[in-house]
Design a protein around this motif. Structure first.
Motif, mmCIF file in Angstrom:
data_model
loop_
_atom_site.group_PDB
_atom_site.id
_atom_site.type_symbol
_atom_site.label_atom_id
_atom_site.label_comp_id
_atom_site.label_asym_id
_atom_site.label_seq_id
_atom_site.Cartn_x
_atom_site.Cartn_y
_atom_site.Cartn_z
ATOM 1 N N GLU A 87 10.631 5.373 -3.593
ATOM 2 C CA GLU A 87 11.239 6.514 -2.900
ATOM 3 C C GLU A 87 12.363 7.132 -3.723
ATOM 4 O OE1 GLU A 87 12.173 5.046 1.016
ATOM 5 O OE2 GLU A 87 10.008 4.913 1.413
ATOM 6 N N ASP A 88 13.145 6.281 -4.371
ATOM 7 C CA ASP A 88 14.207 6.801 -5.229
ATOM 8 C C ASP A 88 13.638 7.615 -6.382
ATOM 9 O OD1 ASP A 88 16.129 5.747 -3.696
ATOM 10 O OD2 ASP A 88 16.974 4.406 -5.216
ATOM 11 N N LEU A 89 12.556 7.091 -6.963
ATOM 12 C CA LEU A 89 11.956 7.794 -8.097
ATOM 13 C C LEU A 89 11.423 9.152 -7.660
ATOM 14 C CD1 LEU A 89 10.037 4.975 -9.986
ATOM 15 C CD2 LEU A 89 12.256 5.994 -10.530
ATOM 16 N N GLU A 90 10.950 9.207 -6.438
ATOM 17 C CA GLU A 90 10.384 10.427 -5.896
ATOM 18 C C GLU A 90 11.439 11.509 -5.712
ATOM 19 O OE1 GLU A 90 6.699 10.482 -2.845
ATOM 20 O OE2 GLU A 90 8.599 9.693 -2.177
ATOM 21 N N GLN A 91 12.647 11.053 -5.421
ATOM 22 C CA GLN A 91 13.673 12.010 -5.035
ATOM 23 C C GLN A 91 14.197 12.832 -6.209
ATOM 24 O OE1 GLN A 91 16.666 10.036 -2.677
ATOM 25 N NE2 GLN A 91 15.191 10.023 -1.003
ATOM 26 N N GLY A 92 14.568 14.039 -5.916
ATOM 27 C CA GLY A 92 15.194 14.901 -6.915
ATOM 28 C C GLY A 92 14.191 15.343 -7.968
ATOM 29 N N ASP A 93 14.730 15.870 -9.076
ATOM 30 C CA ASP A 93 13.870 16.327 -10.149
ATOM 31 C C ASP A 93 13.233 15.127 -10.826
ATOM 32 O OD1 ASP A 93 14.883 18.790 -9.523
ATOM 33 O OD2 ASP A 93 16.530 18.596 -10.979
ATOM 34 N N ILE A 94 12.170 15.419 -11.559
ATOM 35 C CA ILE A 94 11.584 14.346 -12.363
ATOM 36 C C ILE A 94 12.661 13.894 -13.338
ATOM 37 C CG2 ILE A 94 9.744 13.762 -13.982
ATOM 38 C CD1 ILE A 94 8.447 14.633 -11.493
ATOM 39 N N GLY A 151 -6.564 -2.602 -6.171
ATOM 40 C CA GLY A 151 -7.394 -1.703 -5.364
ATOM 41 C C GLY A 151 -6.750 -0.343 -5.269
ATOM 42 N N PRO A 152 -7.460 0.615 -4.647
ATOM 43 C CA PRO A 152 -6.959 1.991 -4.594
ATOM 44 C C PRO A 152 -5.627 2.079 -3.844
ATOM 45 C CG PRO A 152 -9.008 1.729 -3.334
ATOM 46 C CD PRO A 152 -8.741 0.436 -3.983
ATOM 47 N N ASN A 153 -4.631 2.639 -4.495
ATOM 48 C CA ASN A 153 -3.311 2.843 -3.891
ATOM 49 C C ASN A 153 -2.660 1.561 -3.386
ATOM 50 O OD1 ASN A 153 -3.620 5.636 -4.298
ATOM 51 N ND2 ASN A 153 -4.807 5.747 -2.402
ATOM 52 N N ALA A 154 -3.123 0.448 -3.894
ATOM 53 C CA ALA A 154 -2.534 -0.819 -3.467
ATOM 54 C C ALA A 154 -2.073 -1.602 -4.684
ATOM 55 C CB ALA A 154 -3.555 -1.625 -2.681
ATOM 56 N N PHE A 155 -1.046 -2.375 -4.486
ATOM 57 C CA PHE A 155 -0.476 -3.166 -5.568
ATOM 58 C C PHE A 155 -0.186 -4.566 -5.069
ATOM 59 C CE2 PHE A 155 0.420 1.217 -6.235
ATOM 60 C CZ PHE A 155 0.215 1.419 -7.593
ATOM 61 N N HIS A 186 0.855 -1.185 0.000
ATOM 62 C CA HIS A 186 0.000 0.000 0.000
ATOM 63 C C HIS A 186 0.889 1.232 0.000
ATOM 64 C CE1 HIS A 186 -3.816 -2.092 0.854
ATOM 65 N NE2 HIS A 186 -2.978 -3.000 1.305
ATOM 66 N N LEU A 187 0.547 2.213 -0.821
ATOM 67 C CA LEU A 187 1.379 3.419 -0.912
ATOM 68 C C LEU A 187 0.499 4.646 -0.747
ATOM 69 C CD1 LEU A 187 3.495 2.430 -4.049
ATOM 70 C CD2 LEU A 187 4.305 2.486 -1.679
ATOM 71 N N PRO A 188 1.105 5.731 -0.266
ATOM 72 C CA PRO A 188 0.348 6.988 -0.250
ATOM 73 C C PRO A 188 0.035 7.371 -1.708
ATOM 74 C CG PRO A 188 2.475 7.194 0.856
ATOM 75 C CD PRO A 188 2.440 5.850 0.247
ATOM 76 N N PRO A 189 -1.084 8.073 -1.940
ATOM 77 C CA PRO A 189 -1.524 8.336 -3.312
ATOM 78 C C PRO A 189 -0.440 8.848 -4.272
ATOM 79 C CG PRO A 189 -3.186 9.057 -1.767
ATOM 80 C CD PRO A 189 -2.037 8.586 -0.953
ATOM 81 N N PRO A 190 0.395 9.849 -3.876
ATOM 82 C CA PRO A 190 1.368 10.324 -4.880
ATOM 83 C C PRO A 190 2.349 9.228 -5.293
ATOM 84 C CG PRO A 190 1.519 11.587 -2.811
ATOM 85 C CD PRO A 190 0.499 10.535 -2.610
ATOM 86 N N LEU A 207 4.259 4.870 -9.054
ATOM 87 C CA LEU A 207 4.508 3.455 -9.324
ATOM 88 C C LEU A 207 3.653 3.001 -10.507
ATOM 89 C CD1 LEU A 207 5.892 0.826 -8.564
ATOM 90 C CD2 LEU A 207 4.066 0.380 -6.928
ATOM 91 N N GLU A 208 2.393 3.387 -10.491
ATOM 92 C CA GLU A 208 1.461 3.004 -11.557
ATOM 93 C C GLU A 208 2.014 3.403 -12.925
ATOM 94 O OE1 GLU A 208 -2.497 3.060 -10.534
ATOM 95 O OE2 GLU A 208 -2.733 1.747 -12.271
ATOM 96 N N GLY A 209 2.593 4.595 -12.963
ATOM 97 C CA GLY A 209 3.119 5.089 -14.231
ATOM 98 C C GLY A 209 4.370 4.369 -14.701
#
Ligand code: ADP
Ligand code: MG
Length: 611
Positions: A535-542, A508-512, A481-485, A490-492
């Protein structure tokens, strides 16, 4: 169907299930009764792993003739009278269930003579029902023979393990109690053969020799029992943030023996715990012992320990389960800390370990075993300069490496010279973090984590190039389960992840649901691995689209690589160094940190003033 009260016999059979699981439970209950009766000698006779017969004879206080039938009633005990006593149990028994339970599922013959009585009484019960009683000549004490266990509960009989297994469990149990009670003489006989005996002379050392043999017993280290829960330092490892509250109200003492790190086994069964003289099973305290050996044992190996923990009876609740092998502690952390500290201190006090200096005080996080007496600044200086002028002019390693050559690997990191490494000889490991090797010119210090990251990275990239990344299916699948953002992120990237071995489906919603992971992550918790990637993907610029995959691969390799603080066996170090030698860019990890530091023969000579 109308509600009915179960017949006494049926109720006893049901209750018996919790107390008497197998022959070794019968041995346990009868031996505990003998200990409670202050026996000096306990003889245990077993036939066919206890299915045919378990007989326990003691020279204790005996059961008075008038009480004999009572002893076999449920909830009949001489050890407990008031509810207040229940909070401070000092005997091994107190529930008054064992004899009733055993009798309900077997054929029992008991002969007992209490102190002061002139003759013994014999009572025979069949499935809990009295079949005869008479007076016989007998010495003081009690003999209870339990025959044909589970004869009237065929379902239970079917669940018994092989005779060898039952024998082993009985052996383990009897030897444990012999260790805890060195002043009692134990003798265990299987099918007319004596398999264990202790002298009862009060010396724990002697029992250790009887159990483990002189060779092992000689190596065991006595726990320094000055160590108590009253000390206020912090617990090492698991509960780092949880200082043990120093409290004079919770005095916990720990004594016994532990094995040196050189003695280890493939499972935890050699860690034996007693609380106030009662053998207990406790995963958390077992873990405290293992944790005390942190970095000292090879991975997947477990130490030996016989620990006697004492604390006021008021602080322990033994009334958790009918088998009485689980307990609850009130000062839970204090007990955990006391055990871990006692073991750790004993290990540190052991001579070969002491030379590691300020070790017990806890070094830095990355190399728990290493604070070292070497001059760090000298190393740092060398480290820096050697990065600039790594002069590795030795012949390239032989071409016979068996690693799939990463011919086409694209390596985004700066390659310091690109030189291959020379063939190296493993000298050893320091601080469970660095491998020392000898090359044609001087020595190398290899950072095991950085090196392994490099190796995995190149292997992974090569496999990616050939489209041969191996994926490991998870038997059950793991939900994340992940927070929505994060979920959106991840979905993308599910397709990209699929290309490198992750099979993840929205659930299910926000779950994988994670169905498969790259094989190199097979040993890890899949949910954590996925979280780390996100978390790594989240870090830094897109990151640019092409960079995303590289980023994921870096994370996968980082997660899979051995960590600092992990003791490696010689073959493991050998394999790692051989693989590093065959890397395209062995000098740095995929993040650009150095994997190794070189100290040339000339540098060493200079350092020692030989030049
Ligand atoms: P508990 O041990 O919980 O009291 P048991 O069912 O094991 O319950 O035993 C019932 C009672 O029988 C004990 O309280 C004790 O008085 C007596 N008893 C059992 N075994 C022995 C023994 N070996 N020697 C003396 N008394 C015994
Ligand atoms: Mg009992």
């Amino acid at each position: 169907m109308s509600i009915q009260v179960l017949s006494d016999q049926l109720a006893s059979q049901i209750a018996a299930g919790e107390v008497v699981e197998r022959p070794s439970s019968v041995v346990k209950e009868l031996v505990e009764n003998a200990i409670d009766a202050r026996a000096a000698t306990i003889n245990i006779d077993v036939r066919e792993g206890g299915r045919k017969l378990v007989q326990v004879a003691d020279d204790g206080e005996g059961i008075r003739a008038v009480d004999l039938e009572l002893a076999f009633l449920r909830h009949a005990t001489s050890k407990l009278q008031t509810a207040a006593e229940l909070t401070a149990i000092r005997t091994l028994g107190f529930r008054g269930e064992a004899l009733a339970a055993i009798a309900a599922v077997s054929q029992v013959t008991v002969v007992s003579r209490a102190a002061g009585e002139t003759a013994g009484t014999r009572l025979v019960l069949d499935g809990g029902v009295k079949s005869s009683r008479d007076t016989v000549g007998a010495p003081q004490g009690t003999v209870i023979a339990v025959e044909n266990l589970f004869f009237n509960t065929p379902a239970r009989l079917k669940f018994l393990k092989s005779i060898t297994t039952e024998k082993r469990l009985i052996d383990e149990f009897v030897t444990r109690y012999a260790l805890a009670y060195p002043a009692i003489r134990f003798r265990l006989v299987h099918d007319n053969r004596i398999t264990f005996q202790s002298s009862g002379n009060g010396s724990l050392r002697d029992v250790l020799v009887a159990v483990y043999g002189p060779e092992t017993a000689r190596q065991l280290l006595p726990i320094n029992d000055r160590v108590t829960g009253r000390q206020g330092d912090t617990v090492i490892g698991a509960e780092d943030e949880n200082p043990v509250t120093p409290s004079p109200a919770h005095p916990v003492t720990v004594s016994g023996f532990v094995g040196p790190p050189s003695l280890h086994w493939s499972n935890r069964s050699h860690i034996t715990l007693f609380v106030n003289g009662r053998w207990i099973k406790d995963n958390s305290l077992t873990y405290a012992v293992i944790q005390a050996y942190h970095t000292l044992l090879p991975t997947g190996r477990y130490p030996l320990g016989i620990l006697f923990i004492t604390l006021p009876p008021l602080e322990v609740d033994v009334n958790v389960h009918p088998a009485k092998t689980e307990v609850r502690f009130r000062p839970r952390n204090a007990v955990f800390g006391a055990v871990q500290r006692a073991v750790r201190h004993t290990l540190v006090a052991d001579a070969p370990v002491r030379s590691m200096g300020a070790w017990a005080a806890g070094g830095d996080q990355t190399s728990p075993g290493w604070t070292g007496q070497l001059n760090h600044s000298a190393f740092a200086r060398r480290g820096e300069s050697s990065q600039d002028q790594l002069e590795l002019h030795w012949p390239a390693p032989a071409a016979e490496t068996n690693i799939a050559g990463p011919e086409t690997a694209v390596l985004p990191t700066t390659n310091l010279g690109g030189d291959k490494l020379p063939i190296m000889r493993i000298v050893g490991q320091v601080g469970a973090s660095y491998i020392i090797t000898e090359g044609p010119d001087g020595l190398f210090l290899i950072d095991q984590h950085a090196a392994h990251e490099r190796i995995l990275y190149e292997q992974f990239m090569a496999a990616r190039e050939r489209d041969t990344i191996v994926s490991q299916r998870l038997v059950a699948g793991t939900a994340v389960h992940l927070p929505p953002p994060q979920a959106a992120l991840l979905e993308g990237n599910l397709e990209r992840l699929a290309a490198i071995g992750f099979q993840i489906e929205p659930f299910g919603p926000n779950a994988f649901m994670v169905r498969a992971v790259p094989a190199i992550l097979a040993q890890l918790d899949p949910a954590r691995a996925v979280r780390a990637v996100v978390e790594d993907l989240e870090q830094g610029d897109i990151p640019l689209q092409e960079e995303i995959e590289a980023k994921i691969i870096l994370r996968v390799c980082k997660s899979a690589a051995v960590k600092a603080g992990q003791t490696l066996s010689l073959p493991e170090m050998e394999a790692m160094v051989r693989q590093l030698e065959s890397c395209q860019s062995p000098h740095t990890c995929p993040h650009g940190r150095p994997t190794l530091i070189h100290l040339s023969a000339a540098q060493l000579a200079r350092e020692f003033g030989r030049m």
